[in-house]
Write a protein that holds these residues in place. Sequence first.
Motif, PDB file in Angstrom:
ATOM      1  N   LYS A 151      24.064  15.383   4.983  1.00 48.56           N
ATOM      2  CA  LYS A 151      25.100  16.381   4.686  1.00 48.56           C
ATOM      3  C   LYS A 151      24.527  17.646   4.055  1.00 48.56           C
ATOM      4  CE  LYS A 151      28.491  12.697   3.766  1.00 48.56           C
ATOM      5  NZ  LYS A 151      29.367  12.081   2.731  1.00 48.56           N
ATOM      6  N   GLY A 152      23.217  17.659   3.791  1.00 51.00           N
ATOM      7  CA  GLY A 152      22.597  18.832   3.195  1.00 51.00           C
ATOM      8  C   GLY A 152      21.904  18.528   1.885  1.00 51.00           C
ATOM      9  N   SER A 153      21.251  19.541   1.324  1.00 49.86           N
ATOM     10  CA  SER A 153      20.464  19.383   0.106  1.00 49.86           C
ATOM     11  C   SER A 153      21.068  20.169  -1.058  1.00 49.86           C
ATOM     12  CB  SER A 153      19.022  19.849   0.329  1.00 49.86           C
ATOM     13  OG  SER A 153      18.396  19.069   1.331  1.00 49.86           O
ATOM     14  N   ILE A 154      20.957  19.591  -2.255  1.00 54.05           N
ATOM     15  CA  ILE A 154      21.462  20.197  -3.484  1.00 54.05           C
ATOM     16  C   ILE A 154      20.330  20.207  -4.500  1.00 54.05           C
ATOM     17  CG2 ILE A 154      23.200  20.043  -5.302  1.00 54.05           C
ATOM     18  CD1 ILE A 154      24.862  18.330  -3.304  1.00 54.05           C
ATOM     19  N   VAL A 155      20.142  21.329  -5.175  1.00 53.60           N
ATOM     20  CA  VAL A 155      19.025  21.498  -6.102  1.00 53.60           C
ATOM     21  C   VAL A 155      19.515  21.477  -7.546  1.00 53.60           C
ATOM     22  CG1 VAL A 155      17.207  23.085  -6.864  1.00 53.60           C
ATOM     23  CG2 VAL A 155      17.665  22.786  -4.413  1.00 53.60           C
ATOM     24  N   PHE A 156      18.770  20.778  -8.396  1.00 52.76           N
ATOM     25  CA  PHE A 156      19.054  20.716  -9.831  1.00 52.76           C
ATOM     26  C   PHE A 156      17.806  21.167 -10.582  1.00 52.76           C
ATOM     27  CE2 PHE A 156      21.677  17.649  -7.675  1.00 52.76           C
ATOM     28  CZ  PHE A 156      22.919  17.721  -8.302  1.00 52.76           C
ATOM     29  N   PHE A 189      22.452  24.141  -0.072  1.00 51.85           N
ATOM     30  CA  PHE A 189      23.631  24.998  -0.169  1.00 51.85           C
ATOM     31  C   PHE A 189      24.155  25.154  -1.596  1.00 51.85           C
ATOM     32  CE2 PHE A 189      25.114  20.682   0.467  1.00 51.85           C
ATOM     33  CZ  PHE A 189      26.239  20.550  -0.339  1.00 51.85           C
ATOM     34  N   ALA A 190      23.594  24.415  -2.555  1.00 52.11           N
ATOM     35  CA  ALA A 190      24.103  24.512  -3.927  1.00 52.11           C
ATOM     36  C   ALA A 190      22.997  24.259  -4.943  1.00 52.11           C
ATOM     37  CB  ALA A 190      25.246  23.525  -4.148  1.00 52.11           C
ATOM     38  N   VAL A 191      23.142  24.909  -6.098  1.00 54.00           N
ATOM     39  CA  VAL A 191      22.203  24.776  -7.211  1.00 54.00           C
ATOM     40  C   VAL A 191      23.016  24.504  -8.479  1.00 54.00           C
ATOM     41  CG1 VAL A 191      20.492  25.958  -8.650  1.00 54.00           C
ATOM     42  CG2 VAL A 191      20.535  26.361  -6.174  1.00 54.00           C
ATOM     43  N   PHE A 192      22.548  23.547  -9.296  1.00 55.43           N
ATOM     44  CA  PHE A 192      23.193  23.243 -10.574  1.00 55.43           C
ATOM     45  C   PHE A 192      22.130  23.340 -11.668  1.00 55.43           C
ATOM     46  CE2 PHE A 192      25.904  21.459  -7.388  1.00 55.43           C
ATOM     47  CZ  PHE A 192      27.186  21.729  -7.854  1.00 55.43           C
ATOM     48  N   CYS A 193      22.455  24.074 -12.744  1.00 57.80           N
ATOM     49  CA  CYS A 193      21.448  24.351 -13.759  1.00 57.80           C
ATOM     50  C   CYS A 193      22.086  24.473 -15.141  1.00 57.80           C
ATOM     51  CB  CYS A 193      20.696  25.637 -13.405  1.00 57.80           C
ATOM     52  SG  CYS A 193      21.799  27.022 -13.047  1.00 57.80           S
ATOM     53  N   GLY A 194      21.270  24.779 -16.134  1.00 55.44           N
ATOM     54  CA  GLY A 194      21.725  24.921 -17.513  1.00 55.44           C
ATOM     55  C   GLY A 194      21.101  26.148 -18.147  1.00 55.44           C
ATOM     56  N   HIS A 195      20.533  25.974 -19.344  1.00 57.74           N
ATOM     57  CA  HIS A 195      19.748  26.969 -20.065  1.00 57.74           C
ATOM     58  C   HIS A 195      20.566  28.066 -20.737  1.00 57.74           C
ATOM     59  CE1 HIS A 195      16.196  29.136 -21.266  1.00 57.74           C
ATOM     60  NE2 HIS A 195      16.516  30.199 -20.558  1.00 57.74           N
ATOM     61  N   THR A 196      21.665  28.511 -20.122  1.00 56.73           N
ATOM     62  CA  THR A 196      22.397  29.674 -20.640  1.00 56.73           C
ATOM     63  C   THR A 196      23.370  29.324 -21.762  1.00 56.73           C
ATOM     64  OG1 THR A 196      24.210  29.437 -19.057  1.00 56.73           O
ATOM     65  CG2 THR A 196      22.299  30.728 -18.355  1.00 56.73           C
ATOM     66  N   HIS A 197      23.672  28.035 -21.946  1.00 56.63           N
ATOM     67  CA  HIS A 197      24.628  27.581 -22.963  1.00 56.63           C
ATOM     68  C   HIS A 197      26.005  28.216 -22.768  1.00 56.63           C
ATOM     69  CE1 HIS A 197      22.047  25.219 -25.844  1.00 56.63           C
ATOM     70  NE2 HIS A 197      21.156  25.722 -24.999  1.00 56.63           N
ATOM     71  N   THR A 198      26.351  28.435 -21.516  1.00 54.90           N
ATOM     72  CA  THR A 198      27.685  28.917 -21.160  1.00 54.90           C
ATOM     73  C   THR A 198      27.927  28.539 -19.713  1.00 54.90           C
ATOM     74  OG1 THR A 198      29.149  30.846 -21.102  1.00 54.90           O
ATOM     75  CG2 THR A 198      26.893  31.185 -20.387  1.00 54.90           C
ATOM     76  N   ILE A 207      24.103  30.904  -1.251  1.00 59.57           N
ATOM     77  CA  ILE A 207      23.802  29.752  -2.099  1.00 59.57           C
ATOM     78  C   ILE A 207      24.730  29.765  -3.316  1.00 59.57           C
ATOM     79  CG2 ILE A 207      22.056  28.541  -3.458  1.00 59.57           C
ATOM     80  CD1 ILE A 207      21.373  28.550  -0.524  1.00 59.57           C
ATOM     81  N   PHE A 208      25.433  28.671  -3.521  1.00 56.13           N
ATOM     82  CA  PHE A 208      26.334  28.500  -4.661  1.00 56.13           C
ATOM     83  C   PHE A 208      25.529  28.016  -5.862  1.00 56.13           C
ATOM     84  CE2 PHE A 208      28.732  25.496  -7.259  1.00 56.13           C
ATOM     85  CZ  PHE A 208      29.933  26.142  -7.497  1.00 56.13           C
ATOM     86  N   GLN A 209      25.750  28.610  -7.034  1.00 54.12           N
ATOM     87  CA  GLN A 209      25.054  28.182  -8.256  1.00 54.12           C
ATOM     88  C   GLN A 209      26.057  27.997  -9.393  1.00 54.12           C
ATOM     89  OE1 GLN A 209      21.095  29.789  -9.997  1.00 54.12           O
ATOM     90  NE2 GLN A 209      22.677  30.886 -11.128  1.00 54.12           N
ATOM     91  N   SER A 210      25.985  26.827 -10.038  1.00 55.27           N
ATOM     92  CA  SER A 210      26.854  26.533 -11.178  1.00 55.27           C
ATOM     93  C   SER A 210      26.001  26.202 -12.387  1.00 55.27           C
ATOM     94  CB  SER A 210      27.761  25.343 -10.846  1.00 55.27           C
ATOM     95  OG  SER A 210      28.490  24.940 -11.993  1.00 55.27           O
ATOM     96  N   THR A 211      26.267  26.902 -13.503  1.00 57.11           N
ATOM     97  CA  THR A 211      25.640  26.554 -14.775  1.00 57.11           C
ATOM     98  C   THR A 211      26.703  25.899 -15.650  1.00 57.11           C
ATOM     99  OG1 THR A 211      26.116  28.718 -15.726  1.00 57.11           O
ATOM    100  CG2 THR A 211      23.989  28.444 -14.667  1.00 57.11           C
ATOM    101  N   ALA A 212      26.323  24.843 -16.339  1.00 56.81           N
ATOM    102  CA  ALA A 212      27.271  24.102 -17.173  1.00 56.81           C
ATOM    103  C   ALA A 212      27.136  24.502 -18.633  1.00 56.81           C
ATOM    104  CB  ALA A 212      27.045  22.600 -17.025  1.00 56.81           C
ATOM    105  N   ASP A 213      28.217  24.294 -19.388  1.00 61.68           N
ATOM    106  CA  ASP A 213      28.160  24.461 -20.845  1.00 61.68           C
ATOM    107  C   ASP A 213      27.159  23.479 -21.438  1.00 61.68           C
ATOM    108  OD1 ASP A 213      30.047  26.427 -21.940  1.00 61.68           O
ATOM    109  OD2 ASP A 213      31.575  25.223 -20.942  1.00 61.68           O
TER     110      ASP A 213
END
Length: 276
Positions: A151-156, A189-198, A207-213
């Motif tokens: 179904k595709g690849s997702i990067v963390f 098709f997607a990237v999930f990451c942190g670091h920003t604290h927001t 490419i879709f990118q989501s940063t979590a709290d």
Amino acid sequence: MKFIHLTDTHVRKAYDNSGIDAMLGQIESIVPGMERMLEETDWDGVDFVVVTGDLVHEGVAQDYTYLNEILRNKIPQNVQLFYVLGNHDEKDAFYKGMFNEEKTEPYYYIQYVDGYRLIMLDSAVPGKESGFIVEQELDWLKETLKEPYGKGSIVFLHHPLFWAATGGDTMAAKNGKDVMKILKESDAFAVFCGHTHTNAVNMDQGIFQSTADSAAFSLEIRKNNLAFTDKSGFSVVEIRDRAISVHQETMARDRAVVEMPLDIFAEELKKLDHED
């Protein structure tokens, strides 16, 4: 596929009395707060939990063992748990505490869940605040993505690959554009990451990118100041084919533990990164 995206847990059994350690020590709810969030989570249909870096705040092997015990005690046994390293993680301590291995190399690997290929990258460079994916890892990523999968690849990873908001140059991985070029030419098709604290959602080159709290504390810009607050949270993510839903869960606290002018914070970041 459904997963919980935790990031920037910054766990330590005990914090020092100076610098960021002292601030973290003031947030007495870091571990209890994270435990409460996990206890209140609806685990129905959750396939895995991923923690995208800054697992421990510059700690030792015992701190990683401690974090793993906390999470495994609160996460159902049938839910997989994946780790990614951040700039405040010590690679040797991570390997020793998690696997009882003597290693210092970057930690990157692949997992397969529900027809998706999950690619866990290591953007953390020892002694640096900023992120960078080393050449050997980039070559591995190219080879991994040479052929499409299911179904595709997702990067963390820990550092965002791109960041449009103020301070983007310091938040995004320094060679994020090189990584994006590889992803654009693949089934990722997607990237999930942190670091920003927001929390934030961005799109670039399809490419879709989501940063979590952060699960530990939040960073907020208040006029010309930057505030370290005791607000915390995580993301609940559902992906069906390539349709992505990200729901932000937050603990509704917002007390500023430390507040400083933005320009001073920027200078401190440069010092941490050993830059002029």
